[in-house]
Structures are given as C-alpha cells and as structure tokens.
Motif scaffolding. Structure first.
Motif, PDB file in Angstrom:
ATOM      1  N   GLU A   1       0.955  -1.217   0.102  1.00  0.00           N
ATOM      2  CA  GLU A   1       0.058   0.020   0.112  1.00  0.00           C
ATOM      3  C   GLU A   1       0.883   1.291   0.049  1.00  0.00           C
ATOM      4  OE1 GLU A   1      -3.636  -0.149  -0.449  1.00  0.00           O
ATOM      5  OE2 GLU A   1      -2.752  -1.930  -0.899  1.00  0.00           O
ATOM      6  N   LYS A   2       2.016   1.152   0.745  1.00  0.00           N
ATOM      7  CA  LYS A   2       2.858   2.212   0.827  1.00  0.00           C
ATOM      8  C   LYS A   2       3.557   2.528  -0.630  1.00  0.00           C
ATOM      9  CE  LYS A   2       6.641   3.997   3.614  1.00  0.00           C
ATOM     10  NZ  LYS A   2       7.581   4.826   2.639  1.00  0.00           N
ATOM     11  N   GLU A   3       3.992   1.392  -1.208  1.00  0.00           N
ATOM     12  CA  GLU A   3       4.538   1.716  -2.720  1.00  0.00           C
ATOM     13  C   GLU A   3       3.422   2.198  -3.596  1.00  0.00           C
ATOM     14  OE1 GLU A   3       6.415  -1.888  -4.272  1.00  0.00           O
ATOM     15  OE2 GLU A   3       7.768  -1.594  -2.479  1.00  0.00           O
ATOM     16  N   ARG A   4       2.215   1.739  -3.407  1.00  0.00           N
ATOM     17  CA  ARG A   4       1.149   2.409  -4.324  1.00  0.00           C
ATOM     18  C   ARG A   4       0.739   3.808  -3.935  1.00  0.00           C
ATOM     19  NH1 ARG A   4      -4.029  -0.809  -2.905  1.00  0.00           N
ATOM     20  NH2 ARG A   4      -5.143   0.753  -4.540  1.00  0.00           N
ATOM     21  N   GLY A   5       1.386   4.343  -2.865  1.00  0.00           N
ATOM     22  CA  GLY A   5       1.296   5.619  -2.573  1.00  0.00           C
ATOM     23  C   GLY A   5      -0.090   5.984  -1.721  1.00  0.00           C
ATOM     24  N   LYS A   6      -0.621   4.979  -1.012  1.00  0.00           N
ATOM     25  CA  LYS A   6      -1.943   5.114  -0.338  1.00  0.00           C
ATOM     26  C   LYS A   6      -1.675   5.412   0.978  1.00  0.00           C
ATOM     27  CE  LYS A   6      -4.673   3.384  -3.670  1.00  0.00           C
ATOM     28  NZ  LYS A   6      -5.742   4.415  -4.270  1.00  0.00           N
ATOM     29  N   ILE A   7      -0.621   5.257   1.440  1.00  0.00           N
ATOM     30  CA  ILE A   7      -0.274   5.522   2.844  1.00  0.00           C
ATOM     31  C   ILE A   7       1.048   6.218   2.943  1.00  0.00           C
ATOM     32  CG2 ILE A   7      -2.171   4.130   4.101  1.00  0.00           C
ATOM     33  CD1 ILE A   7       0.218   2.048   4.415  1.00  0.00           C
ATOM     34  N   LEU A   8       1.316   6.486   4.242  1.00  0.00           N
ATOM     35  CA  LEU A   8       2.607   6.779   4.641  1.00  0.00           C
ATOM     36  C   LEU A   8       3.657   7.600   3.832  1.00  0.00           C
ATOM     37  CD1 LEU A   8       3.220   3.715   6.992  1.00  0.00           C
ATOM     38  CD2 LEU A   8       3.066   5.977   7.921  1.00  0.00           C
ATOM     39  N   ALA A   9       3.058   8.351   2.980  1.00  0.00           N
ATOM     40  CA  ALA A   9       3.992   9.168   1.789  1.00  0.00           C
ATOM     41  C   ALA A   9       5.038  10.095   2.528  1.00  0.00           C
ATOM     42  CB  ALA A   9       3.123   9.967   1.103  1.00  0.00           C
ATOM     43  N   GLY A  10       6.337   9.795   2.021  1.00  0.00           N
ATOM     44  CA  GLY A  10       7.383  10.332   2.444  1.00  0.00           C
ATOM     45  C   GLY A  10       7.909   9.882   3.914  1.00  0.00           C
ATOM     46  N   PHE A  11       7.370   8.712   4.285  1.00  0.00           N
ATOM     47  CA  PHE A  11       7.753   8.185   5.619  1.00  0.00           C
ATOM     48  C   PHE A  11       8.876   6.940   5.310  1.00  0.00           C
ATOM     49  CE2 PHE A  11       4.246  10.200   7.317  1.00  0.00           C
ATOM     50  CZ  PHE A  11       4.495  10.275   8.688  1.00  0.00           C
ATOM     51  N   GLU A  12       9.846   6.795   5.987  1.00  0.00           N
ATOM     52  CA  GLU A  12      10.814   5.583   5.958  1.00  0.00           C
ATOM     53  C   GLU A  12      10.695   4.756   7.206  1.00  0.00           C
ATOM     54  OE1 GLU A  12      14.801   7.136   4.899  1.00  0.00           O
ATOM     55  OE2 GLU A  12      13.997   9.428   5.173  1.00  0.00           O
ATOM     56  N   GLU A  13      11.237   3.743   6.787  1.00  0.00           N
ATOM     57  CA  GLU A  13      11.001   2.453   7.780  1.00  0.00           C
ATOM     58  C   GLU A  13      12.372   1.657   7.753  1.00  0.00           C
ATOM     59  OE1 GLU A  13       8.533  -0.689   7.274  1.00  0.00           O
ATOM     60  OE2 GLU A  13       8.323  -1.189   9.321  1.00  0.00           O
ATOM     61  N   GLY A  14      12.932   1.643   9.057  1.00  0.00           N
ATOM     62  CA  GLY A  14      14.166   0.661   8.967  1.00  0.00           C
ATOM     63  C   GLY A  14      13.899  -0.702   8.410  1.00  0.00           C
ATOM     64  N   ASP A  15      15.014  -1.433   8.042  1.00  0.00           N
ATOM     65  CA  ASP A  15      14.854  -2.837   7.426  1.00  0.00           C
ATOM     66  C   ASP A  15      14.341  -3.785   8.640  1.00  0.00           C
ATOM     67  OD1 ASP A  15      15.735  -1.993   5.267  1.00  0.00           O
ATOM     68  OD2 ASP A  15      18.049  -2.462   5.644  1.00  0.00           O
ATOM     69  N   ILE A  16      13.493  -4.614   8.214  1.00  0.00           N
ATOM     70  CA  ILE A  16      12.774  -5.481   9.127  1.00  0.00           C
ATOM     71  C   ILE A  16      13.760  -6.838   9.045  1.00  0.00           C
ATOM     72  CG2 ILE A  16      10.772  -6.974   9.434  1.00  0.00           C
ATOM     73  CD1 ILE A  16       9.251  -4.625   8.647  1.00  0.00           C
ATOM     74  N   ASN A  17      14.430  -7.017  10.437  1.00  0.00           N
ATOM     75  CA  ASN A  17      15.265  -8.127  10.545  1.00  0.00           C
ATOM     76  C   ASN A  17      14.570  -9.112  11.446  1.00  0.00           C
ATOM     77  OD1 ASN A  17      17.172  -7.322   8.486  1.00  0.00           O
ATOM     78  ND2 ASN A  17      18.058  -6.067  10.040  1.00  0.00           N
ATOM     79  N   PHE A  18      13.416  -8.867  12.000  1.00  0.00           N
ATOM     80  CA  PHE A  18      12.988  -9.482  13.107  1.00  0.00           C
ATOM     81  C   PHE A  18      11.587 -10.104  12.497  1.00  0.00           C
ATOM     82  CE2 PHE A  18      11.757  -5.018  13.363  1.00  0.00           C
ATOM     83  CZ  PHE A  18      10.316  -5.087  13.307  1.00  0.00           C
ATOM     84  N   GLN A  19      11.197 -11.409  13.106  1.00  0.00           N
ATOM     85  CA  GLN A  19      10.371 -11.984  12.559  1.00  0.00           C
ATOM     86  C   GLN A  19       8.822 -11.545  13.034  1.00  0.00           C
ATOM     87  OE1 GLN A  19      11.394 -15.582  14.831  1.00  0.00           O
ATOM     88  NE2 GLN A  19       9.540 -15.908  15.640  1.00  0.00           N
ATOM     89  N   PRO A  20       7.695 -11.967  12.249  1.00  0.00           N
ATOM     90  CA  PRO A  20       6.411 -11.164  12.468  1.00  0.00           C
ATOM     91  C   PRO A  20       6.195 -11.133  14.118  1.00  0.00           C
ATOM     92  CG  PRO A  20       6.397 -12.392  10.647  1.00  0.00           C
ATOM     93  CD  PRO A  20       7.679 -12.771  11.182  1.00  0.00           C
ATOM     94  N   THR A  21       5.577 -10.241  14.410  1.00  0.00           N
ATOM     95  CA  THR A  21       5.191  -9.726  15.876  1.00  0.00           C
ATOM     96  C   THR A  21       3.573 -10.235  16.386  1.00  0.00           C
ATOM     97  OG1 THR A  21       4.758  -7.796  15.139  1.00  0.00           O
ATOM     98  CG2 THR A  21       6.914  -7.926  16.029  1.00  0.00           C
ATOM     99  N   TYR A  22       3.157 -10.894  15.288  1.00  0.00           N
ATOM    100  CA  TYR A  22       1.829 -11.137  15.623  1.00  0.00           C
ATOM    101  C   TYR A  22       1.460 -12.493  14.828  1.00  0.00           C
ATOM    102  CZ  TYR A  22      -3.438 -10.806  15.446  1.00  0.00           C
ATOM    103  OH  TYR A  22      -4.846 -11.028  15.393  1.00  0.00           O
ATOM    104  N   LYS A  23       0.789 -13.598  15.175  1.00  0.00           N
ATOM    105  CA  LYS A  23       0.080 -13.439  16.542  1.00  0.00           C
ATOM    106  C   LYS A  23       0.455 -14.675  17.239  1.00  0.00           C
ATOM    107  CE  LYS A  23      -4.549 -14.378  18.768  1.00  0.00           C
ATOM    108  NZ  LYS A  23      -5.960 -14.098  18.685  1.00  0.00           N
ATOM    109  N   TYR A  24       0.932 -14.398  18.496  1.00  0.00           N
ATOM    110  CA  TYR A  24       1.456 -15.500  19.203  1.00  0.00           C
ATOM    111  C   TYR A  24       0.444 -16.066  20.525  1.00  0.00           C
ATOM    112  CZ  TYR A  24       6.099 -14.074  17.708  1.00  0.00           C
ATOM    113  OH  TYR A  24       6.926 -13.452  16.752  1.00  0.00           O
ATOM    114  N   ASP A  25       0.773 -17.233  20.747  1.00  0.00           N
ATOM    115  CA  ASP A  25      -0.068 -17.900  21.767  1.00  0.00           C
ATOM    116  C   ASP A  25       0.689 -17.323  23.158  1.00  0.00           C
ATOM    117  OD1 ASP A  25      -1.644 -19.597  20.362  1.00  0.00           O
ATOM    118  OD2 ASP A  25      -0.210 -21.252  20.549  1.00  0.00           O
ATOM    119  N   VAL A  26      -0.477 -16.768  24.137  1.00  0.00           N
ATOM    120  CA  VAL A  26      -0.105 -15.802  25.136  1.00  0.00           C
ATOM    121  C   VAL A  26       1.011 -16.688  25.831  1.00  0.00           C
ATOM    122  CG1 VAL A  26      -0.663 -15.048  27.310  1.00  0.00           C
ATOM    123  CG2 VAL A  26      -2.143 -14.626  25.167  1.00  0.00           C
ATOM    124  N   ASN A  27       2.241 -16.041  26.548  1.00  0.00           N
ATOM    125  CA  ASN A  27       3.157 -16.583  27.284  1.00  0.00           C
ATOM    126  C   ASN A  27       4.061 -17.882  26.724  1.00  0.00           C
ATOM    127  OD1 ASN A  27       2.671 -15.159  29.654  1.00  0.00           O
ATOM    128  ND2 ASN A  27       1.138 -16.494  30.224  1.00  0.00           N
TER     129      ASN A  27
END
Lengths: 636, 203
Positions: free
Chosen positions: A213-239
């Motif tokens: 969506e960001k590439e399509r220009g729909k959201i976060l125009a001009g914003f940057e984000e660092g490289d994601i080197n961590f695994q997805p943060t959702y959704k875990y079994d609690v504890n």
C-alpha cells in the motif's frame, strides 16, 4: 529517541518488570526521549464506552520504573483514546527546552469516537525543532486493507493541535508507530511459518500489505522505515514464542511498525522483543539519533538586531528628502507696489516621490504673509527631479521690513523652514494723512527723528493737506481739467513709478507728462493712506445719512481736521472737474462711485453692494451741493 | 495584511540651543556615525530607530529641531504630541547651559503635561574646553526632578543609554496607565460629585 509500540492485549503490566526494563534499555547511553505507544491497553466495556481505565496509570508506573537507569525522565505528554495510549518522556536535563506541548486524538469508529480504533498524537517543540509522535491502531482483519488506508488518512488529516504547528505534516520530525494491522497477502499460514523457519523474511515481506500500500502511494507518503530483521510480531499464543495455534491459526504478520519522516533522523535499531510474552503481540522498538535544532541565542540576538537596524535604515532612507538651494531668501529693498520675484529650487534627493506643501505655523491665518505670493504652494516632485517655486512680494502697506518664515512640509516627512526678508523703502503712499501734513521735507529726506515725531503726532502740522496730494491735484488742475477718460485709462507702470519717486524724494521737476498717470496716482494715493479718509467708525452713519446733505454735513464735523480737509479738498476738485464735463466726459455719478469706494474703503475691501450704492450717494451729496460754507468754517 | 513591525511607537524630541549637537546625537544614535561639519538644522527632521525594551519592540520616532533663536516660536508648536523630550546643552558653552531654564519653561508652556524629560550635557569628550561642571548639570536636573546625563556624540558616550533610559521611563508610564485605568474611573466619578455638590451650594 526510543520509540516503542506494543499491543498489550488488555493485560496488566507484569509484576516482574525485569523484561520490560530490558526492552526499554537497548543502548548503553540513556535515550533522551522515550515515546511509548500501547494498543488494547484495556479491552473492558468501561474503557470502550466511558474511556476510563486503571490500566493507564498502571502501565505508566511500570514504564517509569523501567526506563534507563542512567537518566531521570519527566513526562512531556500523555494521551489516550480507549486502549490507544501514547506517552512521551524526556530526560529531565532537556525538559526546560521543551515548549508548546499539545496532544490530540482521532477515533475512526462511528462519529469519530466509538470503537477502539484510531490514533493519538503528542506534539512539542524541543529547542527549535518541532516533533510529532503518532500512535495508531488501525482496522483489523486481512481483507480490510481499504479500511486501514482510510483510518490512516483520517488520522493524518484530522489530528489538529489547534496551534502552530497544527497538523501532523507541519512538524520538522514525525514518528509514526502503532499496530497498523496490515497482514501478509497470498501466503497461507503454513507457507509463512515455513519461510520464517528458514529465516527467509524477504519473501514474506514482499507480500506485506503495508509495504504494498505504501508503494502504491496510498499511505505513509514520504515516511521511511528501517529494515525489518525480526520475525512477524503477531500472533502468538500468550506466554510463548509460538504462533497462533488456535483453530483460526492466523497467518503471522508484521502488524507492529515504526516509521519516521523529517530531516536529520538516523535509525540505529529496529527490533522486536521476544521476552515479553504476556500479549499475543511482541513489542517493537526503534532507536533514532535525531538532530535537534538549537538556537544560538547570541547569534540570534545579533541577527535580530541587524535585521531591525537594516529595516530602520530602509525606513529612514525611504523618508521623503529634499534640498533647497536657499533657505534664506533676501530681496532687494522693496518699494511701494514694485513687485519682486525670486525662485527657489527644491530638489528631490530622496528615494520616493515627495508631496510638498506650505503649511501654516502657530495660529497664523495663512501659510504666508499677505505681501507674499508662493506659486505653486503645493505639488509633487519625483526622485531626482527639481521644482521651481516662485516667491513674489508686493508692498502695499507701511512696513519697515518684510519678514516671514515659511514652513515647507513634506508629506510623511520633515518640515523645512525658509526665511523671507526684505528692507522696505518708505513712501508717501501708505503714510497717514496726519504724518504727511507734519513732514517738513519730502518723505525720503526725513531724519528718523523727524519721521518718528511726525508719526506720533508730536511735531507741528505744517500743511492743511498733504503736500503730495496738493502736487497731484494741482497738476490735474493745470493740465487735465479737459482731459477725457480721466480715472479710467490706466497708465504705464514706469510713469507711475516716476511719479512716486518724485513725490517721495521731492524733485522739483514736473512730476509727470501724463495726466492719466497722475490721475491714477491720485486714486492710489487715496486708496493706500494708512487709514481711509472717511474714518471707518463713521461709515455706518454716513450710509444712514446719505439721503440728507444736512446730516452728511453733520457727520463731516466728526472727522479729524486733516481728514476733513482732504475730503473737502478732493470734493472741491471733483466739483471743478465736473464743470468741464462737456470736455472731459466725466459725470457726477461715475466719480461718486470711484471715490466713494476709495475714500470710504473698508479694511476687508469688499463692501456689500447696497452699501456701495449708499457710499456713492454720500459722495454725490458733496459733489452736487455747495461746499463754500464748509470751507468758510475751515478758514475761520 | 501587513504585520506591524513594532509593539509601541514613541515620539521623542530633541531641543536646545543652536550648535549643542542635537543633530549629531541623533545621527550617532540612528546611523552610529559622526561628522564634524556643522550644518545648522533649518526645520524639523526626524529619524526612526527600533529598540528592544523588556521584550517589546519599540519604534522611536525622534524629531530633531532647529535650535536657532529666530525659529523658536515655530519649533515650540512641535512640542505637543512628544512623549519624551531631550534637552541638550554644550558643556563647553555656558550660554547654552544658562538657557536650559528657558527651554524648560518652553516645555512647560507647550508640551504635554506628562512628557518625560531628560537633560543632556553634550560634548563631554571636550573636557579641556569645559565651562559647565558635571555637578552644575546634576544640580539643575535635581532641582527640576529630571534625569541627567553627560554625553558625547563624537566619542559615542552614553548616547544609546540616554535614549533607552528615556524610552524606558515612557514605557513605565505607559504600562502604569494601562493598569491604572480603573483608578482613573474613580477619579472621574469623584469629580462629578464635586461639581454637583457645588451647584447645590449655588442654589
């Protein structure tokens, strides 16, 4: 700047804050600013409906206990919408440089408040840099991409801090964090987990809805984000660190993200933190080295001063400016009714057009004395151009000298003073009858002493009428009794001047060759005597009495003796002239009009019409009646 | 809409005998410059200078007047409207100092009643030609309860200070007036009472 986001799934903070501390302490040196955003802080109905929760205080306490041990922090601002909370804290050593703090929130549910989705934001100024932190929780579910886009845009456009900077986009630095809720597209849970297990995050990231969506220009125009080197943060079994093992078995996704926009922001760290297991999300945080603008007070003051100075300089330079070639105008000795003119040159030496005008000073009636004429008395001069102003003087009264100070005013600027002066030559014209009758010698030959005594009436009366008047009338007796159009044709200035000089200096020569010039001189002589021949205070009575010669005669007895002499002398002469009316064409009425106006002149020199007729009538009485008895009285 | 570049506008006036250095004082203050050539001011001229006082930008409009005797009756008509008057004499010119009394009388007769005044003994760099001691200047100022300073436009001594002190005194007064608005109203009421009781007596 430590920026953290965590969907806490409605949980209370852990009793053991050790892991929380480890999350918040990711560097040796303490961060200057903490901005921590939570989502789903409280999932209770009370929080949902009344926007009240005990969790806010609980979590805030937990945070305060867990910040970096090498620094103390103070809260800059905290804002919460249902379960979306954002707290910004700053190292207390910087606190005094924080200003202009404001918060706002936007709900993206019905009426902009129902529901637990939306965004909250804190804005403030640190030194001279404006910062904005936004924490959001966007719509859930894999198929709700458009909804999430809309939520994002609503937050971005509706947050309003109601002062400058007003909108999110107006800040120097923007940090956008939150549970963005974008999921992985076109990969099923199994595939995602397989790639994670292989450590191949890039393949999954290609299918990340947010990136798309960001590439399509729909959201976060001009914003940057660092490289994601961590695994997805959702959704875990609690504890646990195990992805959703429930029946729904949601595909893992990077729902929790941090973006930034603005100059001088360098990301140092972007990670998730696996040890905090109480929620079905893992917390995410970023660490930024951000450049904050600090005003150099000394330099600021100097530049400010320089600016004021240059503005003043400009204003002073743009004031109207002129130079005048002479501010002290001295005329040659001025003589009765011999006008003189001098020009002054006003040059616009400024940068702007000048509107000038002569203005009155103090309480004077006019901008110059009555003997002076200024042309033009107002006007406009363009820069670099000059304007001639003509000063003309004409003396028609008894003055020793002419002195005036003119005030030349420049619109919106200064006033210049111009002094005008001239010595006056005295003349028998403009003298009083009384003075002239006491002059032993022609006027210009008088010593100051003689003049003084003649003027204040101390010296003896030597003549029954002024010698000068006698000379004029005697000439007319001898040369002009039969001359036509006497008192009507005007004479040459030169001839008039010659007569005046003769009378003033007492030359024994023929005073003139021209009867017309002498006749006109007689009119002028009578017109300019210091006081009118018929005393002004008697005019009213003369007018009232004009139909009765007897009454007119009575008034005549009120005249001063010398004025009475002059009056009768002139009337006798006119009577004699009328005896030759066949030759000279004069008539009684015409002469009465001319002499009535002169002998009974008013100070203003504008007699109302009806009075003119009566003055004429008054004179007529003395031209048509026998005056011999009056003369008799005089002789006695 | 054009924004005003200042918070307050003060109109100041420089008066004093011819040749004491009024124009030089103004020139030093506005342009930070000095010229030794004497050009007599024939008229009324002004310059602008903006100063920062207690966080307020104050625009000073400073009027320089002709000092020559023959213009005195005209220049006094410019006193009205001035919020501050600087009365300048020359420490090397006895006569200009003696005339201070005359100038003060002019101020009393023609200026606003609440005008702020300041006496400046100019040319204090010329100590070798001094005929008026600083003590005499201070004494006359004390006698009339007016601020006093010795200045030199040539050596740039006390010029800035003189203007900012005068401006500050006006600022104090302006601020006091804003706060004292309420008090004024009471005074007006009392005056009305006084006049009504007077008319009672007449009856």
């Amino acid at each position: 700047i430590f920026v953290g986001t965590w969907n806490v799934n409605g949980k209370a903070p852990p009793t053991d804050v050790e892991n929380l501390k480890r999350w918040l302490n990711c560097s040796d040196e303490p961060p200057d600013i903490y901005a921590i955003g939570f989502q789903e802080l409280d999932l209770s109905k009370e929080a949902f409906i009344f926007n009240e929760t005990v969790r806010e205080a609980e979590w805030q306490k937990a945070l305060e206990w867990s910040t970096h041990p090498k620094a103390k922090y103070r809260l800059v601002g905290i804002v919460r919408l249902v379960g979306i909370q954002l707290a910004v804290m700053i190292n207390y050593t910087h606190f005094e440089h924080v200003s202009n703090v404001a918060v706002d929130y936007v709900g993206t549910g019905i009426l902009g408040k129902m529901g637990n989705k939306g965004g909250v934001a804190v804005s403030f100024q640190l030194h001279n840099t404006t910062l904005c932190f936004v924490n959001c929780h966007l719509a859930a579910h894999v198929e709700e991409v458009e909804r999430r886009n809309q939520d994002y845009n609503d937050i971005n456009t509706k947050i309003n801090f109601k002062r400058h900077p007003q909108a999110i986009k107006d800040h120097d630095q923007i940090y956008w964090l939150g549970d963005m809720n974008y999921r992985i597209r076109r990969l099923d849970t199994h595939e995602v987990k397989k790639h994670i297990a292989m450590g191949d995050l890039n393949t999954i990231l290609c299918h990340d809805q947010l990136n798309q969506e960001k590439e399509r220009g729909k959201i976060l125009a001009g914003f940057e984000e660092g490289d994601i080197n961590f695994q997805p943060t959702y959704k875990y079994d609690v504890n646990s660190d195990r992805y959703d093992s429930s029946e729904k078995a949601r595909a893992p996704a990077w729902t929790d993200r941090i973006f930034f926009k603005g100059k001088g922001i360098y990301q140092q760290l972007y990670r998730s933190f696996m040890e905090l297991k109480i929620s079905d999300h893992k917390p995410v945080n970023a660490l930024f080295r951000s450049e904050i603008g600090i005003v150099n007070r000394e330099k600021y003051r100097r530049i400010h001063e320089d600016l004021l100075k240059s503005m003043d300089k400009l204003e002073n330079e743009f004031l109207p400016q002129v130079t005048i070639d002479s501010t002290d105008v001295v005329f040659d000795t001025v003589k009765f009714r011999e006008p003189q003119a001098k020009d002054i040159i006003v040059a616009n030496t400024g940068m702007v057009p000048v509107d000038f005008k002569f203005i009155q000073k103090n309480d004077e009636k006019s901008y110059c004395k009555e003997w002076l004429r200024i042309t033009p008395f107002c006007g406009r001069i363009n820069p670099g151009e000059k304007s001639d102003i003509r000063l003309e003087i004409n003396l028609e009264q008894a003055l020793q000298s002419l002195d005036d100070i003119l005030v030349l005013h420049l619109e919106g600027g200064k006033d210049l003073f111009i002094t005008v002066s001239a010595k006056c030559q005295r003349s028998c014209f403009t003298m009083s009858v009384s003075t002239l009758c006491r002059c032993p010698v022609p006027i210009l030959n008088l010593t100051p002493e003689q003049l003084k005594h003649a003027e204040n009436g101390q010296s003896q009366v030597l003549y029954s009428v002024p010698r000068e008047l006698w000379l004029l009338i005697d000439f007319l007796y001898r040369k002009a009794l039969k001359t036509r159009d006497l008192f009507e044709s005007s004479a040459l200035h030169e001839e008039m001047k010659k007569i005046r000089e003769c009378l003033d200096s007492g030359t024994l020569d023929q005073i003139s060759d021209s009867p017309y010039a002498v006749a006109e001189s007689l009119l002028i002589f009578l017109s300019f005597t210091k006081d009118p021949v018929v005393p002004y205070h008697l005019h009213k009575r003369c007018i009232e009495a004009c139909e009765s010669f007897a009454q007119c005669k009575e008034i005549l007895e009120q005249f001063h003796k010398l004025e009475r002499n002059v009056f009768l002398y002139v009337c006798m002469f006119l009577q004699d002239l009328l005896k030759y009316s066949v030759d000279n064409g004069l008539d009684c009425h015409g002469l009465s009009i001319i002499f009535g106006d002169i002998l009974m002149r008013t100070p203003m020199r504008n007699t109302p019409k009806p009075h003119c007729r009566k003055k004429t009538r008054f004179i007529e009485q003395f031209l048509t009646n026998d005056l011999s008895d009056l003369i008799q009285v005089n002789k006695q | 809409m054009a924004k005003k570049t200042y918070d307050l506008l003060f109109k100041l006036l420089l008066i004093g005998d011819s040749g004491v250095g009024k124009t030089c004082i103004l020139f030093r203050f506005s342009d930070d410059a000095f010229t030794t050539t004497f050009i007599s001011t024939i008229g009324i001229d002004f310059k602008i200078k903006t100063v920062d006082l207690r966080g307020k930008k104050i625009k000073l409009q400073i009027w320089d007047t002709a000092g020559q005797e023959r213009f005195h009756t005209i220049t006094t008509s410019y006193y009205r409207g001035a919020m501050g008057i600087m009365l300048v004499y020359d420490i090397a010119n006895e006569k200009s100092f003696e005339n201070i009394v005359k100038w003060l009388r002019n101020i009393d007769e023609h200026a606003n009643e609440d005008v702020e005044k300041m006496i400046l003994g100019n040319k204090c760099d010329m100590d070798d030609k001094r005929t008026v001691s600083k003590e005499r200047g201070e004494a006359i100022a004390r006698e009339h309860s007016i601020r006093f300073m010795e200045t030199s436009a040539k050596a740039n001594i006390n010029i800035e200070k003189a203007f900012s002190e005068l401006a500050e005194a006006i600022l104090d007064k302006t601020a006091g007036r804003e706060q004292g608005e309420h008090v004024d109203r009471v005074t007006v009421d009392r005056r009305q009472q006084a006049s009504s009781s007077k008319s009672c007596c007449n009856n």
